[in-house]
Each structure stands twice: as structure tokens, then as C-alpha cells.
Write a protein that holds these residues in place. Structure first.
Motif, PDB file in Angstrom:
ATOM      1  N   TRP A   1     106.145 -54.166 -13.588  1.00  0.00           N
ATOM      2  CA  TRP A   1     106.298 -53.217 -12.603  1.00  0.00           C
ATOM      3  C   TRP A   1     105.616 -53.382 -11.531  1.00  0.00           C
ATOM      4  CZ3 TRP A   1     109.595 -49.122 -14.191  1.00  0.00           C
ATOM      5  CH2 TRP A   1     110.201 -49.295 -15.629  1.00  0.00           C
ATOM      6  N   GLY A   2     106.340 -52.657 -10.505  1.00  0.00           N
ATOM      7  CA  GLY A   2     105.505 -52.585  -9.111  1.00  0.00           C
ATOM      8  C   GLY A   2     104.575 -51.276  -9.358  1.00  0.00           C
ATOM      9  N   GLN A   3     103.858 -50.939  -8.276  1.00  0.00           N
ATOM     10  CA  GLN A   3     103.007 -49.843  -8.051  1.00  0.00           C
ATOM     11  C   GLN A   3     103.903 -48.386  -7.687  1.00  0.00           C
ATOM     12  OE1 GLN A   3     103.392 -51.955  -5.774  1.00  0.00           O
ATOM     13  NE2 GLN A   3     103.549 -50.235  -3.991  1.00  0.00           N
ATOM     14  N   GLY A   4     104.881 -48.470  -7.370  1.00  0.00           N
ATOM     15  CA  GLY A   4     105.494 -47.281  -6.929  1.00  0.00           C
ATOM     16  C   GLY A   4     105.745 -47.042  -5.390  1.00  0.00           C
ATOM     17  N   THR A   5     106.519 -46.355  -4.964  1.00  0.00           N
ATOM     18  CA  THR A   5     106.328 -45.862  -3.712  1.00  0.00           C
ATOM     19  C   THR A   5     107.012 -44.268  -3.609  1.00  0.00           C
ATOM     20  OG1 THR A   5     107.051 -46.328  -1.427  1.00  0.00           O
ATOM     21  CG2 THR A   5     108.570 -46.637  -2.824  1.00  0.00           C
ATOM     22  N   GLN A   6     106.422 -43.388  -2.932  1.00  0.00           N
ATOM     23  CA  GLN A   6     106.566 -41.940  -3.130  1.00  0.00           C
ATOM     24  C   GLN A   6     107.691 -41.736  -2.038  1.00  0.00           C
ATOM     25  OE1 GLN A   6     105.236 -39.186  -4.833  1.00  0.00           O
ATOM     26  NE2 GLN A   6     106.955 -38.369  -4.325  1.00  0.00           N
ATOM     27  N   VAL A   7     108.873 -40.946  -2.509  1.00  0.00           N
ATOM     28  CA  VAL A   7     109.855 -40.685  -1.901  1.00  0.00           C
ATOM     29  C   VAL A   7     109.751 -39.060  -1.775  1.00  0.00           C
ATOM     30  CG1 VAL A   7     112.279 -40.307  -1.413  1.00  0.00           C
ATOM     31  CG2 VAL A   7     111.271 -42.554  -2.017  1.00  0.00           C
ATOM     32  N   THR A   8     109.858 -38.397  -0.631  1.00  0.00           N
ATOM     33  CA  THR A   8     109.739 -36.963  -0.709  1.00  0.00           C
ATOM     34  C   THR A   8     110.966 -36.540   0.343  1.00  0.00           C
ATOM     35  OG1 THR A   8     107.106 -36.682  -0.959  1.00  0.00           O
ATOM     36  CG2 THR A   8     108.585 -34.901  -0.259  1.00  0.00           C
ATOM     37  N   VAL A   9     111.811 -35.805  -0.384  1.00  0.00           N
ATOM     38  CA  VAL A   9     112.793 -35.152   0.378  1.00  0.00           C
ATOM     39  C   VAL A   9     112.861 -33.732   0.635  1.00  0.00           C
ATOM     40  CG1 VAL A   9     115.378 -35.015   0.777  1.00  0.00           C
ATOM     41  CG2 VAL A   9     114.453 -36.874  -0.771  1.00  0.00           C
TER      42      VAL A   9
END
Length: 124
Positions: free
Chosen positions: A114-122
Motif C-alpha cells: 500500500w501507498g501512504q495515500g493522497t488527500q482529495v478534497t472536492v
């Protein structure tokens, strides 16, 4: 060093587009199934999309409805998630994951890395 690194997240207005990247190092992702997952606050991590060793793709969320497209660039050892017509409901941390299999799964447990994640905010 087997590693997945997500990038491309950020703040996007509703209706906008965003392309997420998942860069692999330490292995060649062509021999793995690569999935995109997302997790909103207080929610379970859910499968979004997956691309198999063979290049076939699967979308797991009814809410996507053609808005998300997964692709692979073998020369860059990178998998992308192109998102369009984004909605506030798409707000989440997006993760990429690698499964040591040729085929895809929309469940969390089969994935090994798994990667560390990236935040997406709409949001407006």
C-alpha cells in the motif's frame, strides 16, 4: 525497496478533474494487479478501480458511473486514476495498492502493498 507512492491529490472544485498517480519502485507493476481505494472520514476503505496484469480494468463503485478511468504507463512504472466531474462525495484519502496476482480484486485484504495515500478534497 518495494514501494508505492501516490501523488496528485489536492483541492478541487465540484465538477472539476484530477489525475492521481501511483508510482512503483522496487518492482515492475506490470506483473501485479494495481487497485485504487479511498477512505473518507468515518468510513470503510473501499475499492474504487483496478487494473490487471493483462490491462483490463474494473470499476467498483456505482457512484463513479464512468467518471473515473484507470490506466498504466509501463515506461514510467506508474498507474493513474483520472477523475472527472468530481463531487463532494468523492472527498477522501485515495490509496493505491499492489496485489501479487494477475487479476483484480475490489477488496482490501488481497492486496500486499500500500501507498501512504493522497488527500482529495472536492469543495467550493
Amino acid at each position: 525497496q518495494l514501494q508505492l507512492v501516490e501523488s496528485g491529490g489536492g483541492l478541487v472544485q465540484p465538477g472539476g478533474s484530477l489525475r492521481l498517480s501511483c508510482a512503483a519502485s522496487g518492482f515492475t507493476l506490470d506483473y501485479y494487479a494495481i487497485g485504487w481505494f479511498r477512505q473518507a472520514p468515518g468510513k470503510e476503505r473501499e475499492g474504487v478501480s483496478c487494473i490487471s496484469h493483462f490491462g483490463g480494468s474494473t470499476n467498483y463503485l456505482d457512484s463513479e458511473k464512468g467518471r473515473f478511468t484507470i490506466s498504466r504507463d509501463s515506461t514510467r512504472n506508474t498507474v493513474y486514476l483520472q477523475m472527472s466531474s468530481l463531487k463532494p462525495e468523492d472527498t477522501a484519502v485515495y490509496y493505491c495498492a499492489a496485489r501479487r496476482s494477475y487479476s483484480c480484486s475490489g477488496h482490501v485484504s488481497p492486496y500486499d502493498y500500500w501507498g501512504q495515500g493522497t488527500q482529495v478534497t472536492v469543495s467550493s
